[in-house]
Design a protein around this motif. Structure first.
Motif, PDB file in Angstrom:
ATOM      1  N   TYR A 201     -14.963   0.974 -83.181  1.00  0.00           N
ATOM      2  CA  TYR A 201     -15.483   2.184 -83.819  1.00  0.00           C
ATOM      3  C   TYR A 201     -16.230   1.837 -85.104  1.00  0.00           C
ATOM      4  CZ  TYR A 201     -15.906   6.970 -85.333  1.00  0.00           C
ATOM      5  OH  TYR A 201     -16.440   8.177 -85.719  1.00  0.00           O
ATOM      6  N   ILE A 202     -15.635   0.949 -85.912  1.00  0.00           N
ATOM      7  CA  ILE A 202     -16.237   0.587 -87.191  1.00  0.00           C
ATOM      8  C   ILE A 202     -17.570  -0.129 -86.991  1.00  0.00           C
ATOM      9  CG2 ILE A 202     -15.954  -0.837 -89.255  1.00  0.00           C
ATOM     10  CD1 ILE A 202     -12.898  -0.328 -88.941  1.00  0.00           C
ATOM     11  N   GLU A 203     -17.591  -1.106 -86.094  1.00  0.00           N
ATOM     12  CA  GLU A 203     -18.778  -1.949 -85.967  1.00  0.00           C
ATOM     13  C   GLU A 203     -19.829  -1.380 -85.024  1.00  0.00           C
ATOM     14  OE1 GLU A 203     -17.690  -5.993 -85.141  1.00  0.00           O
ATOM     15  OE2 GLU A 203     -16.334  -6.103 -86.863  1.00  0.00           O
ATOM     16  N   GLN A 204     -19.406  -0.626 -84.011  1.00  0.00           N
ATOM     17  CA  GLN A 204     -20.374  -0.095 -83.046  1.00  0.00           C
ATOM     18  C   GLN A 204     -20.782   1.347 -83.353  1.00  0.00           C
ATOM     19  OE1 GLN A 204     -21.939  -1.808 -80.685  1.00  0.00           O
ATOM     20  NE2 GLN A 204     -20.877  -3.663 -81.298  1.00  0.00           N
ATOM     21  N   ILE A 205     -19.815   2.216 -83.617  1.00  0.00           N
ATOM     22  CA  ILE A 205     -20.154   3.621 -83.900  1.00  0.00           C
ATOM     23  C   ILE A 205     -20.720   3.764 -85.309  1.00  0.00           C
ATOM     24  CG2 ILE A 205     -19.297   5.978 -84.071  1.00  0.00           C
ATOM     25  CD1 ILE A 205     -19.324   4.919 -81.229  1.00  0.00           C
ATOM     26  N   LEU A 206     -19.965   3.283 -86.314  1.00  0.00           N
ATOM     27  CA  LEU A 206     -20.435   3.416 -87.690  1.00  0.00           C
ATOM     28  C   LEU A 206     -21.588   2.456 -87.979  1.00  0.00           C
ATOM     29  CD1 LEU A 206     -17.083   3.776 -89.675  1.00  0.00           C
ATOM     30  CD2 LEU A 206     -18.527   5.555 -88.689  1.00  0.00           C
ATOM     31  N   GLY A 207     -21.428   1.195 -87.574  1.00  0.00           N
ATOM     32  CA  GLY A 207     -22.458   0.199 -87.854  1.00  0.00           C
ATOM     33  C   GLY A 207     -23.696   0.343 -86.991  1.00  0.00           C
ATOM     34  N   GLY A 208     -23.559   1.027 -85.847  1.00  0.00           N
ATOM     35  CA  GLY A 208     -24.690   1.195 -84.945  1.00  0.00           C
ATOM     36  C   GLY A 208     -25.259   2.593 -84.965  1.00  0.00           C
ATOM     37  N   TRP A 209     -24.559   3.514 -84.304  1.00  0.00           N
ATOM     38  CA  TRP A 209     -25.103   4.856 -84.134  1.00  0.00           C
ATOM     39  C   TRP A 209     -25.235   5.614 -85.453  1.00  0.00           C
ATOM     40  CZ3 TRP A 209     -22.393   9.731 -84.451  1.00  0.00           C
ATOM     41  CH2 TRP A 209     -23.193  10.806 -84.066  1.00  0.00           C
TER      42      TRP A 209
END
Length: 299
Positions: A201-209
């Motif tokens: 969640y931290i790296e893909q959702i927050l860091g990405g989307w």
């Protein structure tokens, strides 16, 4: 401490953590209030925007709440947000989208390299955002969700090749699946003392989307600030036991501490968020057809 006695780490109860979170939120928004001439809170029937509003009130920062009234929004968001604002004496206004302008869509797509194809794109093209000018901050409720075990009920606790190959959350299209598998191999080589689902969640959702949405929003004028976007906030969220996090008991406790009045209203009652999102996606496919699908693939 007596001489020779080893210093022991101080035990922090869940109540202590709730107090720390509430104090930190108030401090963060107080700092924003000193820096900007106007502070806005996009308000819905959900928990996160309400937490932001409660912290702003507790900080003594004068804020204005607003709600974007789009045609397919849930009735609870349409009716509850004005009541929430009125209950704590905050001015609220509604924004009704205008006609979507193709040239604005094209500008937005070029600016973010087609990495932002969600609701913000349509909102910008209809002037639902970007109408405020000057030294203005918009307080976002992003990041709180990391404290509520977002992926825990979706994917298994152990990362495996089978999870990567079969789970629809990570493989909506082949190219995105390739990227996620590369990331999974990377975190195996760079381990952290963190549940992989929270790290995702931290790296893909927050860091990405979320970061793509924030950068795309640069065109709008006001500066969007995710008040919980810090290592301290995220670390504090993750210290709570999983059963507490799954039910968001800690977030509700913070809300009650900051504003008992706002805490008494129901949260997200009136329909499935998944169904609402699906309807929005289908509507965009119908209206923009190939252009929207191409944007999804590029993203």
């Amino acid at each position: 401490e007596e001489e020779g006695e080893e210093e022991r780490p101080r035990y922090r109860s869940d109540r202590d953590r709730v107090t720390a979170l509430a104090d930190r939120l108030v401090h963060a928004i107080n700092a924003v209030g000193k820096r900007y001439d106007e502070v806005l809170v996009p308000l819905t029937a959900g928990r996160d925007s309400r937490l932001v509003l409660a912290a702003a009130i507790a900080a003594g920062v004068e804020v204005t709440a607003y709600t974007f009234f789009h045609p397919h929004m849930r009735e609870i968001d349409r009716t509850l947000a004005p009541r929430l604002a009125a209950s704590v004496g905050v001015r609220h206004f509604s924004i009704t989208p205008g006609e979507q302008r193709p040239e604005i869509l094209a500008l937005f797509d070029r600016h973010c390299a087609h990495h932002c194809v969600e609701a913000n794109r349509a909102a910008f093209a209809t002037r639902a955002i970007g109408w405020s000018i000057g030294n203005v901050a918009v307080l976002s409720g992003d990041v709180f969700e990391v404290g509520r075990c977002y992926f825990h009920g979706i994917v298994p606790p152990t990362l495996s090749e089978e999870v990567l190959e079969t789970n629809a959350v990570f493989t909506p299209d082949p190219q995105e699946g390739v990227g996620i598998r590369k990331w999974a191999r990377w975190i195996e080589d760079h381990p952290e003392p963190l549940d992989w689902r929270d790290r995702c969640y931290i790296e893909q959702i927050l860091g990405g989307w979320v970061s793509s949405v924030a950068q795309a929003g640069d065109l709008a004028g006001p500066e969007t600030i995710s008040v919980a976007n810090s290592r301290r906030f995220i670390s504090e969220f993750l210290q709570f036991p999983e059963p507490v996090r799954r039910k968001a008991f800690h977030h509700h406790a913070v809300l009650e501490a900051l504003s008992p009045e706002l805490a008494r209203f129901p949260i997200n009652i009136g329909g499935s968020r998944t169904i609402a999102r699906l309807r929005r996606e289908l509507r965009l496919v119908r209206s923009e057809k190939v252009h929207y699908i191409q944007g999804r693939v590029r993203a």
